[in-house]
Design a protein around this motif. Structure first.
Motif, mmCIF file in Angstrom:
data_model
loop_
_atom_site.group_PDB
_atom_site.id
_atom_site.type_symbol
_atom_site.label_atom_id
_atom_site.label_comp_id
_atom_site.label_asym_id
_atom_site.label_seq_id
_atom_site.Cartn_x
_atom_site.Cartn_y
_atom_site.Cartn_z
ATOM 1 N N ILE A 248 0.860 -0.973 -0.008
ATOM 2 C CA ILE A 248 -0.096 0.229 0.067
ATOM 3 C C ILE A 248 0.971 1.282 -0.028
ATOM 4 O O ILE A 248 0.557 2.339 -0.798
ATOM 5 C CB ILE A 248 -1.230 -0.073 1.079
ATOM 6 C CG1 ILE A 248 -2.004 -1.007 0.934
ATOM 7 C CG2 ILE A 248 -1.639 1.411 1.452
ATOM 8 C CD1 ILE A 248 -2.931 -1.161 2.186
ATOM 9 N N ARG A 249 2.059 1.348 0.807
ATOM 10 C CA ARG A 249 2.936 2.672 0.713
ATOM 11 C C ARG A 249 3.303 2.671 -0.505
ATOM 12 O O ARG A 249 3.638 3.708 -0.744
ATOM 13 C CB ARG A 249 4.015 2.203 1.968
ATOM 14 C CG ARG A 249 3.208 2.681 3.435
ATOM 15 C CD ARG A 249 4.258 2.720 4.207
ATOM 16 N NE ARG A 249 5.044 1.255 4.632
ATOM 17 C CZ ARG A 249 4.470 0.430 5.624
ATOM 18 N NH1 ARG A 249 3.435 0.935 6.406
ATOM 19 N NH2 ARG A 249 4.764 -0.605 5.809
ATOM 20 N N ALA A 250 3.798 1.658 -1.277
ATOM 21 C CA ALA A 250 4.472 1.732 -2.524
ATOM 22 C C ALA A 250 3.509 2.341 -3.718
ATOM 23 O O ALA A 250 3.845 2.822 -4.701
ATOM 24 C CB ALA A 250 4.944 0.234 -2.813
ATOM 25 N N ARG A 251 2.107 2.253 -3.278
ATOM 26 C CA ARG A 251 1.063 2.467 -4.242
ATOM 27 C C ARG A 251 0.633 4.131 -3.706
ATOM 28 O O ARG A 251 -0.110 4.689 -4.427
ATOM 29 C CB ARG A 251 -0.205 1.827 -4.020
ATOM 30 C CG ARG A 251 0.141 0.445 -4.435
ATOM 31 C CD ARG A 251 0.188 0.141 -5.800
ATOM 32 N NE ARG A 251 1.444 0.181 -6.056
ATOM 33 C CZ ARG A 251 2.463 -1.016 -5.887
ATOM 34 N NH1 ARG A 251 2.094 -1.780 -5.057
ATOM 35 N NH2 ARG A 251 3.695 -0.660 -6.483
ATOM 36 N N ALA B 176 -7.834 -7.587 13.419
ATOM 37 C CA ALA B 176 -7.423 -6.141 13.266
ATOM 38 C C ALA B 176 -7.464 -5.736 11.779
ATOM 39 O O ALA B 176 -7.545 -6.611 10.787
ATOM 40 C CB ALA B 176 -5.780 -5.866 13.533
ATOM 41 N N GLN B 177 -7.921 -4.322 11.606
ATOM 42 C CA GLN B 177 -8.298 -4.055 10.367
ATOM 43 C C GLN B 177 -7.451 -2.665 9.938
ATOM 44 O O GLN B 177 -7.040 -1.851 10.905
ATOM 45 C CB GLN B 177 -9.942 -3.682 10.325
ATOM 46 C CG GLN B 177 -10.454 -4.849 10.222
ATOM 47 C CD GLN B 177 -12.008 -4.581 10.339
ATOM 48 O OE1 GLN B 177 -12.497 -3.461 10.574
ATOM 49 N NE2 GLN B 177 -12.878 -5.731 10.110
ATOM 50 N N SER B 178 -7.158 -2.701 8.434
ATOM 51 C CA SER B 178 -6.610 -1.307 8.025
ATOM 52 C C SER B 178 -7.149 -1.202 6.671
ATOM 53 O O SER B 178 -8.179 -1.698 6.324
ATOM 54 C CB SER B 178 -5.136 -1.357 8.134
ATOM 55 O OG SER B 178 -4.638 -0.481 7.472
ATOM 56 N N GLY B 179 -6.462 -0.371 5.881
ATOM 57 C CA GLY B 179 -6.820 -0.283 4.614
ATOM 58 C C GLY B 179 -6.148 1.007 3.846
ATOM 59 O O GLY B 179 -5.055 1.462 4.449
ATOM 60 N N ALA B 180 -6.742 1.598 2.839
ATOM 61 C CA ALA B 180 -5.997 2.870 2.364
ATOM 62 C C ALA B 180 -7.242 3.804 1.733
ATOM 63 O O ALA B 180 -8.159 3.172 1.154
ATOM 64 C CB ALA B 180 -4.972 2.491 1.444
ATOM 65 N N ARG B 181 -7.171 5.193 2.037
ATOM 66 C CA ARG B 181 -7.888 6.030 1.595
ATOM 67 C C ARG B 181 -7.444 6.602 0.137
ATOM 68 O O ARG B 181 -6.374 6.805 0.185
ATOM 69 C CB ARG B 181 -8.340 7.308 2.509
ATOM 70 C CG ARG B 181 -9.156 6.574 3.761
ATOM 71 C CD ARG B 181 -9.329 7.610 4.554
ATOM 72 N NE ARG B 181 -10.303 7.299 5.744
ATOM 73 C CZ ARG B 181 -11.602 6.811 6.007
ATOM 74 N NH1 ARG B 181 -12.273 7.150 4.814
ATOM 75 N NH2 ARG B 181 -12.101 6.544 6.888
ATOM 76 N N ALA B 182 -8.339 7.099 -0.410
ATOM 77 C CA ALA B 182 -8.000 7.916 -1.695
ATOM 78 C C ALA B 182 -7.143 9.362 -1.175
ATOM 79 O O ALA B 182 -8.167 9.805 -0.491
ATOM 80 C CB ALA B 182 -9.085 7.877 -2.838
#
Length: 267
Positions: free
Chosen positions: A57-60, A84-90
């Motif tokens: 995700i960090r690479a994107r 546990a949960q996470s993800g990525a926001r636009a």
């Protein structure tokens, strides 16, 4: 395990790593085993924050315009189960709701207990997944003006992109070994793990992965693919094997060399 925000994910990839390799999930052990609950949660969050999917995700950040969300515990059952949960926001949310605002979602569950075969044998199951909302993104994986319905979707992954994600998932076998060591410092982790890789897509593989360069026999569409492997070391070979088998099962041909080049690129 994944919080999909009440919306069906266009693509979900998941790995379950079982230590030691066996046929059943860990049974509940009296009082559990390993570190105290608070320490256990801290260990899991640290492992996920530095894990392969978080790195992906960090690479994107630049090409997809994603901002990673911190991992947080969403559910816990003492020293038996932690989720546990996470993800990525636009970075630039669009106008089409949460699917655009939160296009990538990740989750993990750690279960520890006793092996089904022996009440004296400790067991650990780590399940990690990543899900995508792709239909509302454009070719640059940024928020689109309207939901796409083409095959493949404009934001469909490349074959190499899918391989990278599968490779990242397989590397969670190493994470499971590290978690075992951190939770139980009295005995080394088992030598062999069982890996269950799965891919789920609501509209078919060709919708979420651009396979237009490869010929195909038949038109039947499947929504789920899975494979089970024994793991000792290495990840690329398992990721390549799963990808090759899934494409073949879906009817695609002449992809073997492309996958081989991903697994063992020329210097």
């Amino acid at each position: 395990m994944l919080n999909d925000g009440g919306e069906t994910l266009d693509l979900m990839l998941q790995v379950a790593v079982l230590l030691p390799a066996g046929d059943e999930t860990p049974g509940r052990a009296q009082n559990g085993w390993g570190r105290p609950v608070g320490t256990r949660e801290e260990i899991l969050l640290a492992a996920m924050g530095s894990g392969p999917l978080s790195d992906w995700i960090r690479a994107r950040h630049s090409d997809w315009g994603l901002a990673a969300e911190p991992w947080a515990v969403s559910d816990a059952d003492g020293r038996h189960s932690t989720t546990a949960q996470s993800g990525a926001r636009a970075a630039t949310p669009g106008a089409l709701g949460m699917r655009q605002a939160f296009p990538v979602r990740t989750g993990a569950q750690l279960i520890t207990g006793n092996a089904a075969q022996s009440a004296n044998q400790q067991s650990l199951l780590l399940t990690v997944g990543i899900g995508f909302h792709l239909a509302e993104l454009d070719k640059q994986h940024r928020p689109a003006e309207a939901r796409a319905r083409s095959v493949p979707l404009p934001a469909a992954l490349t074959l190499h992109g899918l391989f990278e994600l599968l490779d990242a998932l397989v590397r969670y076998a190493q994470t499971a070994n590290a978690l075992w060591t951190q939770l139980e410092d009295q005995s080394p982790p088992p030598e062999t793990a069982l890996l269950h890789l799965s891919l789920t897509t609501a509209e078919g593989l060709a919708t979420v992965v651009d396979l237009s360069s490869y010929s195909r026999r038949g038109t039947a569409s499947r929504s789920q693919y899975s494979k089970v492997y024994r793991y000792r070391s290495g990840s690329g070979d398992i990721a390549a094997a799963a990808l090759r088998d899934w494409l073949s099962e879906a009817g695609y041909r002449h992809h073997e060399q492309a996958i081989l080049d991903m697994w063992d690129p020329a210097p």
